[in-house]
Design an enzyme around this catalytic site. Structure first.
Site, PDB file in Angstrom:
ATOM      1  N   TRP A  67      46.323  27.251  50.762  1.00 23.50           N
ATOM      2  CA  TRP A  67      45.502  28.296  51.373  1.00 23.50           C
ATOM      3  C   TRP A  67      44.587  27.795  52.487  1.00 23.50           C
ATOM      4  CZ3 TRP A  67      46.216  33.227  51.559  1.00 23.50           C
ATOM      5  CH2 TRP A  67      45.217  34.015  52.109  1.00 23.50           C
ATOM      6  N   ASP A 103      50.419  29.410  46.990  1.00 23.69           N
ATOM      7  CA  ASP A 103      49.225  30.199  46.636  1.00 23.69           C
ATOM      8  C   ASP A 103      49.630  31.665  46.891  1.00 23.69           C
ATOM      9  OD1 ASP A 103      46.387  31.380  47.416  1.00 23.69           O
ATOM     10  OD2 ASP A 103      45.926  29.423  46.589  1.00 23.69           O
ATOM     11  N   CYS A 152      45.081  39.540  46.598  1.00 27.04           N
ATOM     12  CA  CYS A 152      43.949  39.793  47.500  1.00 27.04           C
ATOM     13  C   CYS A 152      44.365  40.514  48.782  1.00 27.04           C
ATOM     14  CB  CYS A 152      43.248  38.476  47.813  1.00 27.04           C
ATOM     15  SG  CYS A 152      42.512  37.742  46.337  1.00 27.04           S
ATOM     16  N   LYS A 179      47.025  29.569  39.149  1.00 23.49           N
ATOM     17  CA  LYS A 179      45.721  30.030  39.634  1.00 23.49           C
ATOM     18  C   LYS A 179      45.739  31.552  39.583  1.00 23.49           C
ATOM     19  CE  LYS A 179      43.461  30.235  44.148  1.00 23.49           C
ATOM     20  NZ  LYS A 179      43.454  29.557  45.460  1.00 23.49           N
ATOM     21  N   ASP A 181      43.633  34.808  40.633  1.00 24.55           N
ATOM     22  CA  ASP A 181      42.542  35.394  41.408  1.00 24.55           C
ATOM     23  C   ASP A 181      42.016  36.664  40.737  1.00 24.55           C
ATOM     24  OD1 ASP A 181      41.677  33.912  43.579  1.00 24.55           O
ATOM     25  OD2 ASP A 181      43.245  34.617  44.935  1.00 24.55           O
ATOM     26  N   TRP A 215      35.545  33.236  41.657  1.00 23.52           N
ATOM     27  CA  TRP A 215      34.537  32.824  42.641  1.00 23.52           C
ATOM     28  C   TRP A 215      33.121  32.883  42.080  1.00 23.52           C
ATOM     29  CZ3 TRP A 215      37.004  37.684  43.507  1.00 23.52           C
ATOM     30  CH2 TRP A 215      38.344  37.548  43.841  1.00 23.52           C
ATOM     31  N   ARG A 232      36.716  28.679  39.345  1.00 23.12           N
ATOM     32  CA  ARG A 232      36.001  28.653  40.618  1.00 23.12           C
ATOM     33  C   ARG A 232      34.555  29.053  40.387  1.00 23.12           C
ATOM     34  NH1 ARG A 232      39.008  29.751  45.232  1.00 23.12           N
ATOM     35  NH2 ARG A 232      37.016  30.234  46.221  1.00 23.12           N
ATOM     36  N   ASP A 236      35.205  31.313  48.795  1.00 23.63           N
ATOM     37  CA  ASP A 236      36.101  30.353  49.461  1.00 23.63           C
ATOM     38  C   ASP A 236      35.351  29.348  50.335  1.00 23.63           C
ATOM     39  OD1 ASP A 236      37.949  31.884  48.221  1.00 23.63           O
ATOM     40  OD2 ASP A 236      39.019  32.497  50.037  1.00 23.63           O
TER      41      ASP A 236
HETATM   42  C1  GLA Z   1      41.114  34.127  47.352  1.00 21.99           C
HETATM   43  C2  GLA Z   1      41.087  32.716  46.784  1.00 21.99           C
HETATM   44  C3  GLA Z   1      41.742  31.785  47.782  1.00 21.99           C
HETATM   45  C4  GLA Z   1      43.171  32.227  48.019  1.00 21.99           C
HETATM   46  C5  GLA Z   1      43.164  33.662  48.522  1.00 21.99           C
HETATM   47  C6  GLA Z   1      44.541  34.250  48.625  1.00 21.99           C
HETATM   48  O1  GLA Z   1      40.366  34.203  48.521  1.00 21.99           O
HETATM   49  O2  GLA Z   1      39.780  32.341  46.523  1.00 21.99           O
HETATM   50  O3  GLA Z   1      41.705  30.464  47.306  1.00 21.99           O
HETATM   51  O4  GLA Z   1      43.923  32.135  46.830  1.00 21.99           O
HETATM   52  O5  GLA Z   1      42.434  34.510  47.638  1.00 21.99           O
HETATM   53  O6  GLA Z   1      44.450  35.528  49.175  1.00 21.99           O
END
Ligand code: GLA
Length: 535
Positions: A67, A103, A152, A179, A181, A215, A232, A236
């Site tokens: 990413w 990703d 996302c 992973k 999200d 996040w 996380r 980002d």
């Molecule tokens: C979020 C995650 C990133 C990535 C994007 C993909 O922003 O935090 O690391 O995986 O989504 O859209």
């Protein structure tokens, strides 16, 4: 095709939005969401951690994800294969990096039967085929999804309502890491949703590293260790392709406050690294890597590994820095004082009784600073050796303290010990994580194949112990060799087996000899194909 949609500022952590003043809210819109200052350990902190069962990620996972440098659109099988090849050729695999894969850019869709379907234009070998390639290189397979209704960018389906089927697909594709999200999850309870995904993943029968990516939303450090292995803590680290040094430092300072929550099998994740991305100096690369090592953060590279500058490779493969990150005690170092220009990061005891220490300088000119032994957990009268983890020079024995120097935006990163010896903890690599046996069923045979495991650390390990529950009746596994190089010798017995495909996921465990602590479990796939051969 899939729109390359990414929203740099789309994830201010809910908690921060609620707590922040108007001024802070403005800052959050322009930078990472930051966790609250050192929240007290939650009374609901898990009594048992998920990793105690599967033995995964007892040291921070190391790998690569696309990413940070690529964003979504360029991701396809060719790119991921090239990166996996580069991970091996650059020496990163030998330094312990293993997890690699797409990703958001994984590009699956949901079929009429409700099952995820790979996009064969983007991934011609299918998602299982890409995994087999990665395993064959001696690497581990990382995949991606989202806990909400869509990913996302909204271009791919999320797992909501299909948790069991999707986790089964990830197991079928032979993922070792996923992973997940938290986009498009409006109205979902975060703890219930990730718990459901954890249960679905266990029901699918393939242990894998579960990386929660909310996040910082929902304070995952308080509960996620019971469900997965890492979470996380902030939004980002950068927009795709655009490393942002100030933002990375803010993320480090937010993440360090959560040190109490990390430990073997449960890690605060301040996001993938920006080391080696365009626009950063070698000093910034070294500093970011030092901070991630000091915080026992997952070391997930986020740069383009093809054609890296030698200086970038030297940073990412610095085994003495990686030794701090991969220490079996799993302590997260953190700031013990910060005068605004200089911060001292300590409380990172290592397995041999030594301690890692980092001094970050954020001023404008080169600075010198004396670090006192009493500040970092030793007595002033101790005679100590100091290893500079970047120049690889040792000084000492010194009493009282040591003076270090750092340039602007640079960290001094040292290891301090009573012994003039700085051992590397176990760092395990394998020549392959998959073997394939073929045999003629009507003519009983004993096909065999070997996986070789190498320890790049200093210690001679005892023999790995195979978990008998992971070995089916048609297979036998013995461990040969010893110390730093051990072989898993796999022999199949086809007598009485019907034509067909057989699969086993073999687990082996070991103990780190100095601390007596369990090491991360070693898993590999065995596929056997029995043909009738026409006899
Ligand atoms: C979020 C995650 C990133 C990535 C994007 C993909 O922003 O935090 O690391 O995986 O989504 O859209």
């Amino acid at each position: 095709m899939i729109p390359n949609k990414h929203f740099y500022f789309r994830f201010p952590a809910l908690a921060v939005a609620l707590a922040a003043s108007a001024a802070l809210l403005l800052a959050a819109c322009a930078g990472p969401a930051e966790p609250p200052a050192k929240p007290a350990p939650s009374p609901a902190a898990p009594a048992r951690y998920h990793a105690e069962g599967d033995g995964l990620a007892l040291t921070p996972p190391m790998g690569w994800y696309p990413w940070n440098i690529f964003g979504q659109e360029p991701q396809n099988e060719k790119l991921i294969r090239e990166i996996a090849d580069a991970l091996v050729a650059s020496g990163m695999k030998d330094a312990g990096y293993a997890y690699v894969g797409p990703d958001e850019g994984i590009c699956f869709s949901r079929g009429a039967d409700g099952v995820l379907t790979p996009n064969l234009q983007r991934y011609p070998s299918g998602l299982r085929g890409l995994g087999d390639y990665i395993h064959g290189l001696g690497l581990k397979y990382a995949l991606y999804t989202d806990a909400g209704s869509k990913t996302c960018s909204t271009a791919m389906p999320g797992t909501k309502g299909n948790e069991q089927a999707d986790m089964k697909s990830f197991a079928d594709w032979r993922a070792d890491y996923i992973k997940i999200d938290w986009c498009n999850s409006e109205g979902q309870d975060i703890v219930k949703t990730y718990s459901l995904l954890g249960q679905a993943q266990r029901a699918a029968g393939r242990p894998l590293i579960h990386s929660l990516s909310s996040w910082g939303d929902g304070y995952p450090w308080q509960w996620a260790g019971a469900i997965g292995h890492m979470w996380r803590t902030t939004s980002d680290i950068c927009a795709p392709g655009a490393a942002d040094w100030a933002r990375a430092l803010r993320i480090a300072f937010a993440n360090e406050k959560l040190a109490d929550y990390a430990g073997p099998g449960r890690w605060n994740d301040p996001d993938m690294m920006i080391v080696g991305m365009p626009g950063l100096t070698d000093a910034q690369n070294r500093t970011l890597f030092s901070l991630w090592c000091m915080m026992a953060s997952p070391l997930i590279a986020g740069n383009d590994l093809r054609g890296m500058a030698p200086a970038t490779i030297a940073v990412l493969t610095n085994l003495e820095a990686i030794a701090v990150n991969q220490d079996p005690l799993g302590k997260q170092g953190h700031v013990i004082w910060n005068d605004g220009n200089i911060s001292l990061w300590a409380e990172k005891p290592l397995f041999d009784g030594s301690r890692a220490v980092l001094l970050l300088y954020q001023g404008k000119h080169r600075a010198e600073k004396k670090i006192l032994w009493e500040e970092i957990g030793f007595a002033a009268s101790d005679a100590l050796y100091v290893r500079n983890l970047w120049t690889h020079e040792t000084s000492g024995p010194l009493t009282g303290g040591v003076t270090v120097s750092a340039g602007p935006e640079e960290a001094a990163f040292i290891r301090v010990s009573k012994a003039n010896d700085f051992p590397i903890p176990p760092i395990i690599t394998a020549d392959s994580y998959r073997i394939v046996l073929r045999s003629n069923g009507s003519d009983p045979q004993a096909p065999a194949a070997t996986i070789t495991m190498t320890n790049k650390g200093s210690a001679e390990l005892g023999l790995w112990k195979i978990d008998p529950k992971s070995v089916p009746s048609w297979l036998s596994v013995s461990v040969q060799g010893g110390g730093k190089r051990q072989m898993f010798v796999n022999k199949a017995s086809t007598a009485g087996l019907a034509k067909g495909a057989y699969h086993a996921l073999v687990r082996a465990d070991n103990i780190e000899p100095v601390t007596g602590r369990p090491m991360s479990a070693f898993y590999y796939d065995v596929d056997m194909e029995v043909t009738d051969g026409g006899r």
